[in-house]
Design a protein around this motif. Sequence first.
Motif, PDB file in Angstrom:
ATOM      1  N   ARG A   1      22.455  23.521 -61.959  1.00 32.47           N
ATOM      2  CA  ARG A   1      21.983  22.290 -62.625  1.00 32.47           C
ATOM      3  C   ARG A   1      22.930  21.850 -63.738  1.00 32.47           C
ATOM      4  NH1 ARG A   1      16.024  23.109 -64.567  1.00 32.47           N
ATOM      5  NH2 ARG A   1      16.453  21.012 -65.350  1.00 32.47           N
ATOM      6  N   TRP A   2      23.887  22.670 -64.081  1.00 27.69           N
ATOM      7  CA  TRP A   2      24.913  22.339 -65.078  1.00 27.69           C
ATOM      8  C   TRP A   2      24.293  21.974 -66.430  1.00 27.69           C
ATOM      9  CZ3 TRP A   2      28.460  24.441 -62.468  1.00 27.69           C
ATOM     10  CH2 TRP A   2      28.709  24.139 -61.131  1.00 27.69           C
ATOM     11  N   ARG A   3      23.329  22.746 -66.885  1.00 30.63           N
ATOM     12  CA  ARG A   3      22.719  22.508 -68.195  1.00 30.63           C
ATOM     13  C   ARG A   3      23.659  22.985 -69.299  1.00 30.63           C
ATOM     14  NH1 ARG A   3      17.352  25.398 -68.811  1.00 30.63           N
ATOM     15  NH2 ARG A   3      17.041  23.930 -70.534  1.00 30.63           N
ATOM     16  N   TYR A   4      23.732  22.214 -70.380  1.00 33.50           N
ATOM     17  CA  TYR A   4      24.567  22.570 -71.524  1.00 33.50           C
ATOM     18  C   TYR A   4      23.828  23.566 -72.422  1.00 33.50           C
ATOM     19  CZ  TYR A   4      27.677  18.687 -70.356  1.00 33.50           C
ATOM     20  OH  TYR A   4      28.549  17.848 -69.726  1.00 33.50           O
ATOM     21  N   VAL A   5      24.464  24.667 -72.707  1.00 37.18           N
ATOM     22  CA  VAL A   5      23.918  25.627 -73.673  1.00 37.18           C
ATOM     23  C   VAL A   5      24.402  25.200 -75.052  1.00 37.18           C
ATOM     24  CG1 VAL A   5      23.761  28.067 -74.320  1.00 37.18           C
ATOM     25  CG2 VAL A   5      23.916  27.426 -71.908  1.00 37.18           C
ATOM     26  N   ASP A   6      23.728  24.203 -75.603  1.00 36.88           N
ATOM     27  CA  ASP A   6      24.192  23.590 -76.858  1.00 36.88           C
ATOM     28  C   ASP A   6      23.136  23.622 -77.960  1.00 36.88           C
ATOM     29  OD1 ASP A   6      22.440  21.761 -75.785  1.00 36.88           O
ATOM     30  OD2 ASP A   6      23.865  20.095 -75.704  1.00 36.88           O
ATOM     31  N   ASN A   7      22.082  24.408 -77.786  1.00 40.00           N
ATOM     32  CA  ASN A   7      21.096  24.587 -78.847  1.00 40.00           C
ATOM     33  C   ASN A   7      20.373  25.910 -78.624  1.00 40.00           C
ATOM     34  OD1 ASN A   7      18.522  24.123 -77.246  1.00 40.00           O
ATOM     35  ND2 ASN A   7      19.530  22.136 -76.920  1.00 40.00           N
ATOM     36  N   GLU A   8      19.597  26.324 -79.631  1.00 38.09           N
ATOM     37  CA  GLU A   8      18.961  27.630 -79.576  1.00 38.09           C
ATOM     38  C   GLU A   8      17.960  27.755 -78.431  1.00 38.09           C
ATOM     39  OE1 GLU A   8      20.123  26.946 -83.908  1.00 38.09           O
ATOM     40  OE2 GLU A   8      19.448  25.768 -82.187  1.00 38.09           O
ATOM     41  N   ALA A   9      17.239  26.678 -78.121  1.00 37.94           N
ATOM     42  CA  ALA A   9      16.216  26.744 -77.080  1.00 37.94           C
ATOM     43  C   ALA A   9      16.831  26.989 -75.704  1.00 37.94           C
ATOM     44  CB  ALA A   9      15.392  25.454 -77.074  1.00 37.94           C
ATOM     45  N   VAL A  10      17.882  26.233 -75.374  1.00 42.49           N
ATOM     46  CA  VAL A  10      18.535  26.433 -74.076  1.00 42.49           C
ATOM     47  C   VAL A  10      19.238  27.787 -74.043  1.00 42.49           C
ATOM     48  CG1 VAL A  10      20.220  25.522 -72.447  1.00 42.49           C
ATOM     49  CG2 VAL A  10      18.807  23.952 -73.766  1.00 42.49           C
ATOM     50  N   ALA A  11      19.842  28.173 -75.152  1.00 49.36           N
ATOM     51  CA  ALA A  11      20.507  29.480 -75.204  1.00 49.36           C
ATOM     52  C   ALA A  11      19.512  30.609 -74.937  1.00 49.36           C
ATOM     53  CB  ALA A  11      21.173  29.678 -76.559  1.00 49.36           C
ATOM     54  N   GLU A  12      18.297  30.457 -75.444  1.00 46.98           N
ATOM     55  CA  GLU A  12      17.287  31.495 -75.212  1.00 46.98           C
ATOM     56  C   GLU A  12      16.884  31.545 -73.739  1.00 46.98           C
ATOM     57  OE1 GLU A  12      13.381  33.339 -77.380  1.00 46.98           O
ATOM     58  OE2 GLU A  12      13.893  31.237 -77.766  1.00 46.98           O
ATOM     59  N   GLN A  13      16.725  30.396 -73.117  1.00 43.16           N
ATOM     60  CA  GLN A  13      16.404  30.370 -71.689  1.00 43.16           C
ATOM     61  C   GLN A  13      17.532  30.996 -70.871  1.00 43.16           C
ATOM     62  OE1 GLN A  13      15.655  26.228 -70.969  1.00 43.16           O
ATOM     63  NE2 GLN A  13      13.655  26.257 -71.964  1.00 43.16           N
ATOM     64  N   CYS A  14      18.756  30.690 -71.254  1.00 42.19           N
ATOM     65  CA  CYS A  14      19.929  31.272 -70.593  1.00 42.19           C
ATOM     66  C   CYS A  14      19.927  32.786 -70.733  1.00 42.19           C
ATOM     67  CB  CYS A  14      21.189  30.671 -71.196  1.00 42.19           C
ATOM     68  SG  CYS A  14      22.739  31.365 -70.577  1.00 42.19           S
ATOM     69  N   LEU A  15      19.705  33.275 -71.930  1.00 39.06           N
ATOM     70  CA  LEU A  15      19.725  34.712 -72.178  1.00 39.06           C
ATOM     71  C   LEU A  15      18.572  35.421 -71.473  1.00 39.06           C
ATOM     72  CD1 LEU A  15      21.052  37.070 -73.646  1.00 39.06           C
ATOM     73  CD2 LEU A  15      19.630  36.546 -75.636  1.00 39.06           C
ATOM     74  N   ASP A  16      17.390  34.818 -71.498  1.00 42.04           N
ATOM     75  CA  ASP A  16      16.238  35.432 -70.830  1.00 42.04           C
ATOM     76  C   ASP A  16      16.496  35.603 -69.335  1.00 42.04           C
ATOM     77  OD1 ASP A  16      14.871  35.598 -73.197  1.00 42.04           O
ATOM     78  OD2 ASP A  16      13.622  33.836 -72.852  1.00 42.04           O
TER      79      ASP A  16
ATOM     80  N   ARG B   1      20.086  37.272 -80.847  1.00 38.79           N
ATOM     81  CA  ARG B   1      18.678  37.542 -81.093  1.00 38.79           C
ATOM     82  C   ARG B   1      18.561  38.429 -82.319  1.00 38.79           C
ATOM     83  NH1 ARG B   1      14.950  36.480 -77.427  1.00 38.79           N
ATOM     84  NH2 ARG B   1      16.279  36.843 -75.607  1.00 38.79           N
ATOM     85  N   GLY B   2      17.916  37.887 -83.342  1.00 35.92           N
ATOM     86  CA  GLY B   2      17.728  38.641 -84.572  1.00 35.92           C
ATOM     87  C   GLY B   2      16.454  39.464 -84.540  1.00 35.92           C
ATOM     88  N   THR B   3      15.856  39.653 -85.703  1.00 33.53           N
ATOM     89  CA  THR B   3      14.640  40.459 -85.775  1.00 33.53           C
ATOM     90  C   THR B   3      13.420  39.689 -85.293  1.00 33.53           C
ATOM     91  OG1 THR B   3      14.377  39.798 -88.095  1.00 33.53           O
ATOM     92  CG2 THR B   3      15.524  41.876 -87.658  1.00 33.53           C
ATOM     93  N   GLY B   4      13.498  38.351 -85.287  1.00 31.80           N
ATOM     94  CA  GLY B   4      12.387  37.547 -84.800  1.00 31.80           C
ATOM     95  C   GLY B   4      12.484  37.331 -83.303  1.00 31.80           C
ATOM     96  N   ARG B   5      11.700  36.388 -82.798  1.00 34.38           N
ATOM     97  CA  ARG B   5      11.649  36.148 -81.361  1.00 34.38           C
ATOM     98  C   ARG B   5      12.740  35.182 -80.903  1.00 34.38           C
ATOM     99  NH1 ARG B   5       7.152  37.641 -78.672  1.00 34.38           N
ATOM    100  NH2 ARG B   5       7.489  35.989 -77.138  1.00 34.38           N
ATOM    101  N   GLY B   6      13.095  34.220 -81.747  1.00 31.17           N
ATOM    102  CA  GLY B   6      14.057  33.211 -81.339  1.00 31.17           C
ATOM    103  C   GLY B   6      15.496  33.637 -81.558  1.00 31.17           C
ATOM    104  N   LEU B   7      16.414  32.818 -81.029  1.00 35.21           N
ATOM    105  CA  LEU B   7      17.834  33.078 -81.228  1.00 35.21           C
ATOM    106  C   LEU B   7      18.327  32.402 -82.500  1.00 35.21           C
ATOM    107  CD1 LEU B   7      19.467  32.789 -77.688  1.00 35.21           C
ATOM    108  CD2 LEU B   7      18.363  34.734 -78.772  1.00 35.21           C
ATOM    109  N   MET B   8      19.359  32.977 -83.077  1.00 32.69           N
ATOM    110  CA  MET B   8      19.993  32.425 -84.262  1.00 32.69           C
ATOM    111  C   MET B   8      21.388  31.959 -83.883  1.00 32.69           C
ATOM    112  SD  MET B   8      18.713  35.247 -87.064  1.00 32.69           S
ATOM    113  CE  MET B   8      19.274  34.270 -88.448  1.00 32.69           C
ATOM    114  N   ARG B   9      21.830  30.864 -84.490  1.00 29.61           N
ATOM    115  CA  ARG B   9      23.116  30.256 -84.172  1.00 29.61           C
ATOM    116  C   ARG B   9      24.136  30.630 -85.234  1.00 29.61           C
ATOM    117  NH1 ARG B   9      23.766  24.235 -81.942  1.00 29.61           N
ATOM    118  NH2 ARG B   9      26.033  24.028 -81.979  1.00 29.61           N
ATOM    119  N   PHE B  10      25.347  30.980 -84.761  1.00 27.52           N
ATOM    120  CA  PHE B  10      26.422  31.375 -85.662  1.00 27.52           C
ATOM    121  C   PHE B  10      27.682  30.612 -85.288  1.00 27.52           C
ATOM    122  CE2 PHE B  10      30.090  34.162 -86.533  1.00 27.52           C
ATOM    123  CZ  PHE B  10      29.959  34.306 -87.904  1.00 27.52           C
ATOM    124  N   ALA B  11      28.331  30.000 -86.278  1.00 27.10           N
ATOM    125  CA  ALA B  11      29.573  29.267 -86.049  1.00 27.10           C
ATOM    126  C   ALA B  11      30.747  30.185 -86.400  1.00 27.10           C
ATOM    127  CB  ALA B  11      29.615  28.005 -86.892  1.00 27.10           C
TER     128      ALA B  11
END
Length: 255
Positions: A128-143, A167-177
């Motif tokens: 589907r060529w989805r862009y991994v450009d935010n935390e929500a999509v990145a989490e779906q990708c990682l899962d 993935r930090g100590t919480g449930r969501g992903l954290m973004r790092f530049a």
Amino acid sequence: MKLALLSDIHSNRQALDACMEHARAQGAQRFAWLGDLVGYGADPGYVVQQAMALVADGHCVIGGNHDALAVHPPQPGDKAASSVAAHGAGWTHEHLTPHERAFLAARPLVAEVGGVLLVHASADAPERWRYVDNEAVAEQCLDAATQRPGIRHVFCGHVHQQTLYYRGTGRGLMRFAPQPGVAIPVAPRRQWVATIGSVGQPRDGDPRAMYALLDTEAWLLRFERVPYDHAAAAAAIRATGAMPDYFAQRLEVGR
């Protein structure tokens, strides 16, 4: 093992040569290309020939959306024919040999190398060529990726920018530049997704080419920026007489 990861080369011979030379100088032992070998640029045949040589030597090359377009360019009237990605796809198709097009068509969309998953877009639906450009999509990708045995890390292309999600100590992903050339500890126990940026079409305002280098023994990740002759690459695009001028302008301004 030092694994050099390159993506979104986009037929940019000058940027590819600079990144491959840089990676070898850094001690890269294996190479993985994460799709979009062609499209936008002036040297598709050269880039595909380099990819074919890598695969013959046991390295990894997967496919991207521009590679698929080069194999089967949209026809007039097709919904995709007006997209930016489709511009120049016909020219690229014509400037590849049947053997080179067959090579692109045979590229897998996902691969595993050195305990990490490689995908051009998102691992949850690569086609589907989805862009991994935010935390929500990145989490779906990682899962999706971590459902595979032994996989905790994912490398993606497609986005044309360099970002690390972890993935930090919480449930969501954290973004790092990341900062270019600065090694980041990426402990194997931690789950993360990285977008490695574009070799041939940077889009963050910096015209330098991008790639990443992973040391799977020390588990250190470096995002690299490499100067190259982007003026020559832009001139080559203009010399085709077929590509939109803004493809060349993108190389000059990195956006």
